[in-house]
Design a protein around this motif. Structure first.
Motif, PDB file in Angstrom:
ATOM      1  N   GLY A  21       0.819  -1.203   0.000  1.00 29.07           N
ATOM      2  CA  GLY A  21       0.000   0.000   0.000  1.00 29.07           C
ATOM      3  C   GLY A  21       0.855   1.255   0.000  1.00 29.07           C
ATOM      4  O   GLY A  21       0.608   2.207  -0.730  1.00 29.07           O
ATOM      5  N   PHE A  22       1.898   1.226   0.845  1.00 28.30           N
ATOM      6  CA  PHE A  22       2.784   2.374   0.962  1.00 28.30           C
ATOM      7  C   PHE A  22       3.511   2.625  -0.358  1.00 28.30           C
ATOM      8  O   PHE A  22       3.633   3.771  -0.798  1.00 28.30           O
ATOM      9  CB  PHE A  22       3.789   2.117   2.082  1.00 28.30           C
ATOM     10  N   TYR A  23       3.943   1.539  -1.005  1.00 29.86           N
ATOM     11  CA  TYR A  23       4.634   1.671  -2.285  1.00 29.86           C
ATOM     12  C   TYR A  23       3.711   2.307  -3.322  1.00 29.86           C
ATOM     13  O   TYR A  23       4.102   3.230  -4.054  1.00 29.86           O
ATOM     14  CB  TYR A  23       5.104   0.299  -2.758  1.00 29.86           C
ATOM     15  N   ALA A  24       2.439   1.812  -3.364  1.00 33.23           N
ATOM     16  CA  ALA A  24       1.472   2.358  -4.328  1.00 33.23           C
ATOM     17  C   ALA A  24       1.261   3.848  -4.069  1.00 33.23           C
ATOM     18  O   ALA A  24       1.171   4.649  -5.008  1.00 33.23           O
ATOM     19  CB  ALA A  24       0.152   1.604  -4.223  1.00 33.23           C
ATOM     20  N   MET A  25       1.204   4.225  -2.771  1.00 32.83           N
ATOM     21  CA  MET A  25       0.985   5.614  -2.409  1.00 32.83           C
ATOM     22  C   MET A  25       2.151   6.489  -2.897  1.00 32.83           C
ATOM     23  O   MET A  25       1.937   7.540  -3.497  1.00 32.83           O
ATOM     24  CB  MET A  25       0.859   5.706  -0.896  1.00 32.83           C
ATOM     25  N   LEU A  26       3.373   6.015  -2.626  1.00 36.83           N
ATOM     26  CA  LEU A  26       4.553   6.785  -3.032  1.00 36.83           C
ATOM     27  C   LEU A  26       4.617   6.942  -4.541  1.00 36.83           C
ATOM     28  O   LEU A  26       4.931   8.004  -5.068  1.00 36.83           O
ATOM     29  CB  LEU A  26       5.832   6.082  -2.540  1.00 36.83           C
ATOM     30  N   ARG A  27       4.281   5.858  -5.245  1.00 39.24           N
ATOM     31  CA  ARG A  27       4.296   5.906  -6.706  1.00 39.24           C
ATOM     32  C   ARG A  27       3.274   6.917  -7.218  1.00 39.24           C
ATOM     33  O   ARG A  27       3.548   7.690  -8.113  1.00 39.24           O
ATOM     34  CB  ARG A  27       3.970   4.525  -7.268  1.00 39.24           C
ATOM     35  N   GLY A  28       2.076   6.869  -6.582  1.00 40.71           N
ATOM     36  CA  GLY A  28       1.016   7.800  -6.972  1.00 40.71           C
ATOM     37  C   GLY A  28       1.426   9.241  -6.727  1.00 40.71           C
ATOM     38  O   GLY A  28       1.143  10.137  -7.521  1.00 40.71           O
ATOM     39  N   LEU A  29       2.115   9.469  -5.587  1.00 38.93           N
ATOM     40  CA  LEU A  29       2.581  10.819  -5.282  1.00 38.93           C
ATOM     41  C   LEU A  29       3.552  11.290  -6.358  1.00 38.93           C
ATOM     42  O   LEU A  29       3.533  12.446  -6.764  1.00 38.93           O
ATOM     43  CB  LEU A  29       3.304  10.821  -3.933  1.00 38.93           C
ATOM     44  N   GLY A  30       4.404  10.349  -6.825  1.00 41.93           N
ATOM     45  CA  GLY A  30       5.404  10.693  -7.830  1.00 41.93           C
ATOM     46  C   GLY A  30       4.775  11.058  -9.163  1.00 41.93           C
ATOM     47  O   GLY A  30       5.172  12.030  -9.799  1.00 41.93           O
ATOM     48  N   THR A  31       3.764  10.287  -9.571  1.00 38.09           N
ATOM     49  CA  THR A  31       3.184  10.522 -10.891  1.00 38.09           C
ATOM     50  C   THR A  31       2.060  11.556 -10.844  1.00 38.09           C
ATOM     51  O   THR A  31       1.602  12.017 -11.871  1.00 38.09           O
ATOM     52  CB  THR A  31       2.596   9.229 -11.479  1.00 38.09           C
ATOM     53  N   GLY A  32       1.599  11.899  -9.641  1.00 39.62           N
ATOM     54  CA  GLY A  32       0.527  12.881  -9.531  1.00 39.62           C
ATOM     55  C   GLY A  32      -0.861  12.253  -9.541  1.00 39.62           C
ATOM     56  O   GLY A  32      -1.859  12.954  -9.494  1.00 39.62           O
ATOM     57  N   ASP A  33      -0.922  10.895  -9.563  1.00 43.82           N
ATOM     58  CA  ASP A  33      -2.231  10.227  -9.534  1.00 43.82           C
ATOM     59  C   ASP A  33      -2.865  10.332  -8.154  1.00 43.82           C
ATOM     60  O   ASP A  33      -4.081  10.314  -8.003  1.00 43.82           O
ATOM     61  CB  ASP A  33      -2.074   8.732  -9.871  1.00 43.82           C
ATOM     62  N   TYR A  34      -1.994  10.392  -7.123  1.00 44.08           N
ATOM     63  CA  TYR A  34      -2.509  10.408  -5.763  1.00 44.08           C
ATOM     64  C   TYR A  34      -2.082  11.687  -5.077  1.00 44.08           C
ATOM     65  O   TYR A  34      -0.895  12.011  -5.017  1.00 44.08           O
ATOM     66  CB  TYR A  34      -1.985   9.201  -4.990  1.00 44.08           C
ATOM     67  N   ASP A  35      -3.048  12.445  -4.588  1.00 41.38           N
ATOM     68  CA  ASP A  35      -2.754  13.671  -3.883  1.00 41.38           C
ATOM     69  C   ASP A  35      -3.480  13.628  -2.544  1.00 41.38           C
ATOM     70  O   ASP A  35      -4.702  13.705  -2.495  1.00 41.38           O
ATOM     71  CB  ASP A  35      -3.233  14.864  -4.720  1.00 41.38           C
ATOM     72  N   PRO A  36      -2.723  13.463  -1.438  1.00 45.43           N
ATOM     73  CA  PRO A  36      -3.385  13.302  -0.135  1.00 45.43           C
ATOM     74  C   PRO A  36      -4.201  14.528   0.269  1.00 45.43           C
ATOM     75  O   PRO A  36      -5.124  14.429   1.061  1.00 45.43           O
ATOM     76  CB  PRO A  36      -2.220  13.070   0.831  1.00 45.43           C
TER      77      PRO A  36
ATOM     78  N   MET B 194      -8.717  19.380 -12.119  1.00 51.40           N
ATOM     79  CA  MET B 194      -7.362  19.334 -11.600  1.00 51.40           C
ATOM     80  C   MET B 194      -7.150  20.571 -10.740  1.00 51.40           C
ATOM     81  O   MET B 194      -7.276  21.686 -11.228  1.00 51.40           O
ATOM     82  CB  MET B 194      -6.379  19.321 -12.777  1.00 51.40           C
ATOM     83  N   ALA B 195      -6.878  20.348  -9.438  1.00 49.51           N
ATOM     84  CA  ALA B 195      -6.536  21.472  -8.564  1.00 49.51           C
ATOM     85  C   ALA B 195      -5.021  21.514  -8.486  1.00 49.51           C
ATOM     86  O   ALA B 195      -4.414  20.645  -7.887  1.00 49.51           O
ATOM     87  CB  ALA B 195      -7.153  21.289  -7.187  1.00 49.51           C
ATOM     88  N   GLY B 196      -4.441  22.501  -9.123  1.00 47.10           N
ATOM     89  CA  GLY B 196      -2.985  22.574  -9.205  1.00 47.10           C
ATOM     90  C   GLY B 196      -2.576  22.659 -10.662  1.00 47.10           C
ATOM     91  O   GLY B 196      -3.422  22.565 -11.560  1.00 47.10           O
ATOM     92  N   PRO B 197      -1.292  22.832 -10.898  1.00 38.34           N
ATOM     93  CA  PRO B 197      -0.850  23.066 -12.272  1.00 38.34           C
ATOM     94  C   PRO B 197      -0.952  21.812 -13.148  1.00 38.34           C
ATOM     95  O   PRO B 197      -0.734  20.693 -12.676  1.00 38.34           O
ATOM     96  CB  PRO B 197       0.612  23.474 -12.110  1.00 38.34           C
ATOM     97  N   VAL B 198      -1.315  22.011 -14.404  1.00 40.94           N
ATOM     98  CA  VAL B 198      -1.287  20.936 -15.401  1.00 40.94           C
ATOM     99  C   VAL B 198       0.166  20.808 -15.858  1.00 40.94           C
ATOM    100  O   VAL B 198       0.618  21.537 -16.730  1.00 40.94           O
ATOM    101  CB  VAL B 198      -2.219  21.244 -16.582  1.00 40.94           C
ATOM    102  N   THR B 199       0.876  19.884 -15.211  1.00 46.11           N
ATOM    103  CA  THR B 199       2.283  19.681 -15.578  1.00 46.11           C
ATOM    104  C   THR B 199       2.357  18.828 -16.843  1.00 46.11           C
ATOM    105  O   THR B 199       1.338  18.343 -17.333  1.00 46.11           O
ATOM    106  CB  THR B 199       3.008  18.954 -14.449  1.00 46.11           C
ATOM    107  N   GLU B 200       3.576  18.645 -17.343  1.00 48.28           N
ATOM    108  CA  GLU B 200       3.728  17.791 -18.537  1.00 48.28           C
ATOM    109  C   GLU B 200       3.226  16.382 -18.264  1.00 48.28           C
ATOM    110  O   GLU B 200       2.611  15.755 -19.129  1.00 48.28           O
ATOM    111  CB  GLU B 200       5.198  17.771 -18.965  1.00 48.28           C
ATOM    112  N   GLU B 201       3.497  15.876 -17.020  1.00 47.52           N
ATOM    113  CA  GLU B 201       3.044  14.520 -16.670  1.00 47.52           C
ATOM    114  C   GLU B 201       1.519  14.450 -16.660  1.00 47.52           C
ATOM    115  O   GLU B 201       0.925  13.517 -17.190  1.00 47.52           O
ATOM    116  CB  GLU B 201       3.569  14.112 -15.287  1.00 47.52           C
ATOM    117  N   ILE B 202       0.884  15.443 -16.021  1.00 48.23           N
ATOM    118  CA  ILE B 202      -0.584  15.456 -15.953  1.00 48.23           C
ATOM    119  C   ILE B 202      -1.158  15.540 -17.362  1.00 48.23           C
ATOM    120  O   ILE B 202      -2.137  14.871 -17.696  1.00 48.23           O
ATOM    121  CB  ILE B 202      -1.080  16.652 -15.109  1.00 48.23           C
ATOM    122  N   LEU B 203      -0.530  16.351 -18.193  1.00 47.41           N
ATOM    123  CA  LEU B 203      -0.998  16.503 -19.570  1.00 47.41           C
ATOM    124  C   LEU B 203      -0.955  15.157 -20.293  1.00 47.41           C
ATOM    125  O   LEU B 203      -1.942  14.736 -20.903  1.00 47.41           O
ATOM    126  CB  LEU B 203      -0.118  17.533 -20.292  1.00 47.41           C
TER     127      LEU B 203
END
Lengths: 197, 152
Positions: free
Chosen positions: A32-47, A176-185
């Motif tokens: 679970g923790f790994y999935a969370m960290l990965r999500g934080l990195g890619t922007g899929d998960y924002d706590p 999207m609350a926050g900037p549309v980064t290249e990754e989000i795009l």
């Protein structure tokens, strides 16, 4: 110490379970923790992220004046509801907002690719918004000025930048609350534009 | 010294952000109502404060909206609904009870039940374990011998 029914086989199972249960719990927690960290990195998960209350609904009623000097028309709910037969983006920005500078190149790119982007200048002095757009380019097809920030509250906005994606029928599908980064795009906006086309 | 400081801390009241008298309603009863409503609403920017306690720009805007609507004579429920429709469940510091929040609301009961079951299990095991240990054969023989001697 005497157990009621000291069944040796059951006791062995119990010992094994007692040993394995913490291991399994630790394994699950780690995954679970790994999935969370990965999500934080890619922007899929924002706590701190909060889902928009407007998803699946039509935009609220509003009408905003244009920004003098841009030559662009203002923005009202009617412009979003009629629908151009294509999905479009509604982007809230301000010249005083640093993340807006980060996302601006992505908006310019989308505009060049022919995506309709509607802008709302949030709590910004008109002259400052104008300077911001003159310096960095205007990705917007229409632009409304919301100096008191009241229309933004009707949208459930809680900061800038925020970007909403409307499907071709004018229903809000994504925020999207926050900037549309290249990754989000690449990972979210482009696939969503394709899905709701 | 530390004790005095702690006492001082206890004596300090909560600092309310509505310091600007221009933002307060002239009618004290309405202002009180607006504060009660505002304390139910989360500041979306700071997230752990109500809009009454927050200094954020957005919180101030929402405080104004709450006061406007209270002054217009809207009931509390309608004012809360207005904000809820725009900002979703998260804006309510007391979230509504529904399927998505059932676990949230049920957690205290679940924890209590779990604790009660745990205590019951431990008690039962203790009762079984703490019974007097059975006598060995040698002890039983010795007991028989002693009671036989008593009877003589």
């Amino acid at each position: 110490m005497s157990e009621v029914a000291p069944n040796p086989e059951a006791a062995a199972w119990r010992r094994r379970a007692l040993l394995l249960a913490p291991l399994a719990a630790a394994g699950l927690g780690g995954a679970g923790f790994y999935a969370m960290l990965r999500g934080l990195g890619t922007g899929d998960y924002d706590p701190r992220g909060v889902p928009s209350a407007l998803i699946g609904k039509a935009p609220p009623d509003f009408s905003l004046p244009p920004l003098d000097g841009t030559g662009l028309p203002g923005l009202s709910a009617a412009d979003l509801r009629t629908g151009t037969g294509k999905p479009l983006l509604v982007n809230f920005f301000a010249s005083w907002c640093a993340p807006c500078v980060i996302e601006h190149p992505q908006l310019m790119r989308l505009a060049r690719e022919g995506v309709g982007i509607m802008g709302v200048a949030y709590k910004d002095k008109p002259a400052d918004s104008l300077g911001f757009l003159r310096q960095r380019g205007t990705p917007y097809a229409r632009l409304g000025v919301d100096q008191p920030g009241r229309v933004a509250i009707d949208w459930g906005l809680y900061g800038v930048p925020e970007t909403y994606l409307l499907d071709k029928g004018g229903i809000i599908r994504w925020r999207m609350a926050g900037p549309v980064t290249e990754e989000i795009l690449a990972q979210q906006v482009t696939p969503l534009l394709r899905r709701y086309a | 010294m530390i004790r005095w400081l702690l006492l001082l801390l206890l004596a300090a009241g909560p600092a309310l952000a509505v310091g600007d008298p221009a933002d307060q309603l002239p009618n004290p009863a309405q202002e009180e109502r607006a504060r009660v409503i505002g304390r139910e609403l989360r500041c979306m920017v700071c997230q752990n404060q109500s809009i009454e306690d927050s200094d954020a720009d957005l919180a101030r805007d929402l405080r104004r909206i709450v006061r406007e609507q209270v002054a217009q004579g809207k009931p509390d429920e309608a004012v809360l609904t207005f904000v809820h429709e725009r900002y979703g469940d998260f804006v309510l510091l007391k979230p509504p009870f529904k399927a998505a929040t059932a676990l949230l609301w049920g957690m205290p009961a679940i924890a209590l039940l779990g604790g009660a079951l745990l205590i019951r299990g431990m008690r039962r095991r203790q009762r079984v374990a703490s019974g007097p240990p059975e006598l060995t054969q040698a002890e039983r023989d010795r007991l028989a011998q002693l009671s036989g001697r008593l009877r003589e």
